[in-house]
Write a protein that holds these residues in place. Structure first.
Motif, short mmCIF file in Angstrom:
data_model
loop_
_atom_site.label_atom_id
_atom_site.label_comp_id
_atom_site.label_asym_id
_atom_site.label_seq_id
_atom_site.Cartn_x
_atom_site.Cartn_y
_atom_site.Cartn_z
N ALA A 154 0.83 -1.20 0.00
CA ALA A 154 0.00 0.00 0.00
C ALA A 154 0.87 1.25 0.00
O ALA A 154 2.09 1.20 0.20
CB ALA A 154 -0.91 -0.01 1.23
N THR A 155 0.22 2.40 -0.22
CA THR A 155 0.85 3.71 -0.14
C THR A 155 0.19 4.49 0.97
O THR A 155 -1.04 4.51 1.08
CB THR A 155 0.72 4.47 -1.46
OG1 THR A 155 1.33 3.71 -2.50
CG2 THR A 155 1.38 5.84 -1.37
N PHE A 156 0.98 5.12 1.80
CA PHE A 156 0.44 5.95 2.87
C PHE A 156 0.97 7.36 2.73
O PHE A 156 2.16 7.58 2.44
CB PHE A 156 0.85 5.40 4.24
CG PHE A 156 0.48 6.31 5.38
CD1 PHE A 156 -0.86 6.45 5.76
CD2 PHE A 156 1.45 7.03 6.07
CE1 PHE A 156 -1.21 7.31 6.79
CE2 PHE A 156 1.09 7.88 7.10
CZ PHE A 156 -0.24 8.02 7.47
N VAL A 157 0.11 8.35 2.92
CA VAL A 157 0.54 9.75 2.87
C VAL A 157 -0.03 10.47 4.09
O VAL A 157 -1.20 10.31 4.45
CB VAL A 157 0.10 10.44 1.57
CG1 VAL A 157 -1.41 10.47 1.41
CG2 VAL A 157 0.66 11.86 1.51
N VAL B 113 4.98 16.83 4.66
CA VAL B 113 4.42 15.62 4.05
C VAL B 113 5.36 14.45 4.26
O VAL B 113 6.57 14.56 4.05
CB VAL B 113 4.18 15.83 2.53
CG1 VAL B 113 3.63 14.55 1.90
CG2 VAL B 113 3.22 16.99 2.30
N ALA B 114 4.79 13.32 4.67
CA ALA B 114 5.52 12.05 4.73
C ALA B 114 4.78 11.07 3.82
O ALA B 114 3.58 10.82 4.00
CB ALA B 114 5.58 11.51 6.15
N LEU B 115 5.49 10.54 2.83
CA LEU B 115 4.89 9.61 1.86
C LEU B 115 5.63 8.28 1.97
O LEU B 115 6.84 8.21 1.75
CB LEU B 115 5.02 10.18 0.45
CG LEU B 115 4.41 9.37 -0.69
CD1 LEU B 115 2.89 9.31 -0.56
CD2 LEU B 115 4.78 9.98 -2.03
N VAL B 116 4.89 7.23 2.35
CA VAL B 116 5.48 5.91 2.55
C VAL B 116 5.03 5.00 1.42
O VAL B 116 3.82 4.80 1.21
CB VAL B 116 5.08 5.31 3.90
CG1 VAL B 116 5.78 3.97 4.13
CG2 VAL B 116 5.40 6.28 5.04
N ILE C 143 -5.26 17.97 8.52
CA ILE C 143 -4.38 16.79 8.47
C ILE C 143 -4.98 15.82 7.46
O ILE C 143 -6.14 15.43 7.57
CB ILE C 143 -4.26 16.11 9.84
CG1 ILE C 143 -3.60 17.04 10.85
CG2 ILE C 143 -3.45 14.82 9.72
CD1 ILE C 143 -3.55 16.47 12.26
N LEU C 144 -4.20 15.47 6.48
CA LEU C 144 -4.58 14.43 5.52
C LEU C 144 -3.81 13.17 5.87
O LEU C 144 -2.58 13.21 6.05
CB LEU C 144 -4.25 14.88 4.09
CG LEU C 144 -4.56 13.90 2.96
CD1 LEU C 144 -4.99 14.66 1.69
CD2 LEU C 144 -3.37 13.00 2.64
N ALA C 145 -4.53 12.06 6.03
CA ALA C 145 -3.88 10.77 6.35
C ALA C 145 -4.61 9.68 5.59
O ALA C 145 -5.74 9.31 5.94
CB ALA C 145 -3.92 10.51 7.85
N LEU C 146 -3.97 9.17 4.53
CA LEU C 146 -4.60 8.17 3.68
C LEU C 146 -3.70 6.94 3.55
O LEU C 146 -2.51 7.06 3.26
CB LEU C 146 -4.85 8.73 2.28
CG LEU C 146 -6.01 9.71 2.08
CD1 LEU C 146 -6.06 10.14 0.62
CD2 LEU C 146 -7.33 9.09 2.50
N LEU C 147 -4.31 5.78 3.76
CA LEU C 147 -3.67 4.50 3.44
C LEU C 147 -4.42 3.95 2.23
O LEU C 147 -5.54 3.45 2.36
CB LEU C 147 -3.76 3.54 4.62
CG LEU C 147 -3.09 2.18 4.42
CD1 LEU C 147 -1.59 2.32 4.21
CD2 LEU C 147 -3.38 1.27 5.61
N ASP C 148 -3.79 4.09 1.07
CA ASP C 148 -4.49 3.85 -0.20
C ASP C 148 -5.74 4.73 -0.23
O ASP C 148 -5.63 5.95 -0.14
CB ASP C 148 -4.78 2.37 -0.40
CG ASP C 148 -3.52 1.59 -0.81
OD1 ASP C 148 -2.53 2.25 -1.20
OD2 ASP C 148 -3.52 0.36 -0.71
N GLU C 149 -6.93 4.14 -0.31
CA GLU C 149 -8.14 4.96 -0.41
C GLU C 149 -8.81 5.19 0.95
O GLU C 149 -9.81 5.90 1.04
CB GLU C 149 -9.16 4.32 -1.37
CG GLU C 149 -9.82 3.05 -0.86
CD GLU C 149 -8.94 1.81 -1.02
OE1 GLU C 149 -9.36 0.72 -0.58
OE2 GLU C 149 -7.85 1.94 -1.60
#
Length: 698
Positions: free
Chosen positions: A2-5, A53-56, A162-168
């Protein structure tokens, strides 16, 4: 995977906060993921004035599972004589949420114990991130933090979203008044938003397009440099990039737009340094230089938007800069109507440091100390610079009372040099005044002129001696008078110019020039403390250059007052340490040094041995070698050939080893004992001038 932002949106942060925030966010977030047992790929961290921003990428949506064996009480305690489980066993199983049937016996080095196998992990990354994010955000350190409203939350500036998304999926958590979500805000003018982000993979595209924000600091810097260079080239010049200012400017903009503007060529009568300082410090703008190396009547600034009418914005920047340049020209012309005699008189009313008198007093001390230094260093410098050095010392602080330095304090010294040139002083004096504060740090430029080097040495020595006399010694990180920087500056100058100056003598002379004062420390005690402090800074300097700790200590324990000689001895010792037989030679001469040090404290030893008292063949052989070796060692010391001196260790070591094997040094006959110790002392004292062999722990 997955992608987390995670995006932390706030009011504008000072640009100096951004780089440390990025480093801390990357380190703390990575550490938190590791501790939680989450597998991930790259962690990208970016920031603008309004967001971090932290993008994993490649994040495993499930925590890594693992099985561990947990031992409990000894088997003899866990089971009764009849083999039935005891309360200790039942409690152990209950503690881990298991039954007695899950317990097994485990053989260890200490005997038989009971144990259980427990599986951990397998939690959803979304749930773990909901705890990680607020913990990381609230732990971020800033130079200054604030609270707002009635909330206990502390951050550099108020947080707005605060934006915090793990995929959708939104990773849910609350932070003060803000709940995490999927919305982001953009540039205040070109795309304020808010904009909904459907999937973490879409975040970067939305930030660049809908939000009109350039997230990556490196990309913002590149936009500024490429655009600025292109515009300057069209005007026939080049931008005078200042890296520190460039870092600051890119940190002030989310949507950088370089703009080339103009100013009246009449302002070019003001010195280049003044114009650039005015542009850089007040307007955060860069100067433009022509092919001839002279300033052009243009400057480059950076906007944080793409204006509808660029000419209107350009004229606005020009109008603001014009006011600043008017001030600079006014002070320049006013200063030119005055002279050094007037400024020197004013210095008598400017305090240096508390009980250390006025700046006028300091310049009179510097005049005398520079004259003394020039006389001492004349052989090395190859010229008599006494008059120029003394004059530079007297004029060194005169520009502190000028109008331009009052307006632009960063120009102190520089303006003194410029005014000296304008008012007919020797070029060597003008150059020295410009260089007197160099070096400003461990990697900053050094003075290029000999007189500049002498003035810088005198200035720093005067400050160190005065502060130590008042017991104003740096403690911990506190160093309000920059004494560590002063010591480092002296070290770097002495090494660069190869000045074989005894630093203790320099400090003693500087102390003498203060005359009679009410000191807090006796002169000898203050000088000893200052030399201890200076030796520690010299040690730190060599260690920061990658030198081995033991070698540095061995070299400096043999003397730290002559800095170039200390460096040369350290270099020779480092080279010798890489040669065959080094360890054996060190062990032998550590023994010599230890015996001599111990016995010299117990009894007085003769300066030279008596050949008539030599009894055994090994001591006669050693004496024969020493007769020719000691004069050679004295010659090597005089010429500074420390490598050749150390090379003789291999030559004399067999004779010293044979002496220890075949002769009773500490015999009962006092005359024979002192005679043998005298031989060792004669040899050991020569090598003690090179290094403290006892400090070399092999």
């Amino acid at each position: 995977m997955a992608t987390f932002v995670l995006e932390i949106g706030s009011e504008e942060l000072p640009s100096r906060f951004l780089a440390p925030e990025e480093a801390e966010l990357r380190a703390r977030f990575s550490a938190a993921l590791d501790e939680a047992g989450l597998e991930y790929g790259a962690v990208r961290v970016m920031s603008t004035p309004r967001r971090a921003v932290a993008l994993v990428e490649d994040l495993n949506p499930v925590q890594r599972e693992k099985e561990e064996v947990i031992s409990g009480p000894p088997a003899r305690v866990a089971y009764g004589p009849d083999g039935a489980p005891t309360k200790a066993l039942e409690g152990f199983a209950r503690t881990h949420g298991l039954s007695v049937a899950d317990v097994f016996r485990l053989e260890t080095e200490k005997g038989e114990y009971v144990a259980v196998r427990k599986r951990t992990g397998g939690a959803a990354a979304k749930d773990l991130l909901a705890g990680i994010c607020p913990a990381v955000i609230t732990s971020l350190p800033f130079a200054k933090r604030m609270r707002w409203g009635a909330y206990a939350l502390a951050y550099a500036r108020p947080i707005h979203w605060i934006l915090a998304l793990l995929d959708e999926e939104v990773v849910p958590f609350d932070l003060g008044p803000v709940a995490s979500g999927r919305e982001t805000c953009g540039h205040r003018v070109h795309g304020s938003g808010p904009f909904s982000v459907a999937h973490a993979d879409a975040y970067l595209e939305i930030a660049a397009d809908s939000c009109a924000v350039t997230l990556d600091p490196a990309r913002r810097r590149a936009v500024i440099v490429e655009g600025g260079d292109a515009q300057a080239a069209r005007a026939g010049g080049r931008v005078l990039w200042n890296d520190g200012l460039l870092d600051e400017v890119q940190g002030l903009a989310e949507h950088p737009v370089p703009l080339l503007a103009d100013f009246d060529p009449a302002y070019l009568e003001v010195p280049r340094e003044v114009l650039l300082t005015s542009m850089e410090s007040h307007q955060k703008s860069f100067g433009i230089e022509g092919p001839d190396g002279k300033l052009m009547p243009h400057f480059l600034t950076v906007l944080n938007l793409s204006p509808e009418d660029m000419e209107v914005v350009k004229h606005g920047w020009e109008r603001v800069l014009r006011a600043r340049l008017d001030d600079a020209r006014f002070f320049w012309r006013a200063d030119l109507r005055e002279n050094f005699d007037l400024w020197l008189e004013k210095l008598d009313h400017v305090i240096f440091i508390g009980a250390l008198g006025s700046m006028g007093d300091k310049t009179r001390r510097l005049e005398a100390l520079c004259r003394w230094l020039a006389e001492r260093c004349a052989p090395r410098l190859g010229a008599d610079l006494t008059a120029e050095a003394a004059r530079a010392g007297r004029l060194s602080k005169a520009d502190l009372v000028t109008g331009l330095v009052g307006e632009f304090d960063t120009l102190q010294g520089i303006m003194g040099g410029i005014y000296a040139g304008q008012k007919g002083e020797a070029q060597a004096v003008a150059d020295a005044l410009k260089e007197q504060y160099l070096p400003a740090g461990p990697d900053s430029p050094l003075p290029k002129s000999p007189v500049g080097a002498l003035l810088s040495l005198a200035d720093k020595a005067d400050t160190l001696v005065g502060c130590f006399g008042l017991n104003m010694v740096p403690t911990g990180a506190a160093d309000p008078n920059g004494l560590r920087r002063c010591a480092l500056g002296i070290i770097r100058i002495l090494l660069d110019f190869g000045l074989d100056l005894d630093v203790r003598e320099l400090f003693a002379k500087a102390r003498e020039l203060y005359g009679t004062r009410q000191w807090k420390l006796p002169p000898d005690e203050a000088l000893d403390k200052l030399m201890e402090f200076f030796a520690a800074r010299l040690r730190n300097y060599f260690l920061s250059r990658g030198q081995d700790t033991l070698l540095v200590d061995a070299a400096l324990n043999a003397g730290a007052a002559q800095v170039p000689d200390s460096g040369a001895r350290l270099a020779a010792l480092a080279a010798f340490s890489r040669e065959p037989g080094y360890a054996e030679a060190v062990q032998t001469f550590k023994r010599v040094a230890n015996i001599v040090r111990k016995q010299a404290a117990a009894e007085t030893l003769p300066e030279h041995w008596d050949a008539a008292l030599l009894r055994e063949a090994p001591e006669k052989a050693l004496a024969e070698i020493l007769e020719t070796l000691l004069p050679r060692l004295d010659a090597f010391r005089a010429s500074g050939d420390h490598g050749a001196a150390l090379a003789t260790l291999r030559e004399v070591r067999p004779a010293v080893d044979a002496f220890f094997d075949g002769v009773m040094v500490m015999c009962e006959d006092a005359a024979l004992r002192r005679n043998r110790l005298a031989m060792l002392q004669a040899l050991g004292s020569r090598f003690a001038r090179l290094a403290d062999f006892a400090a070399l722990q092999l």
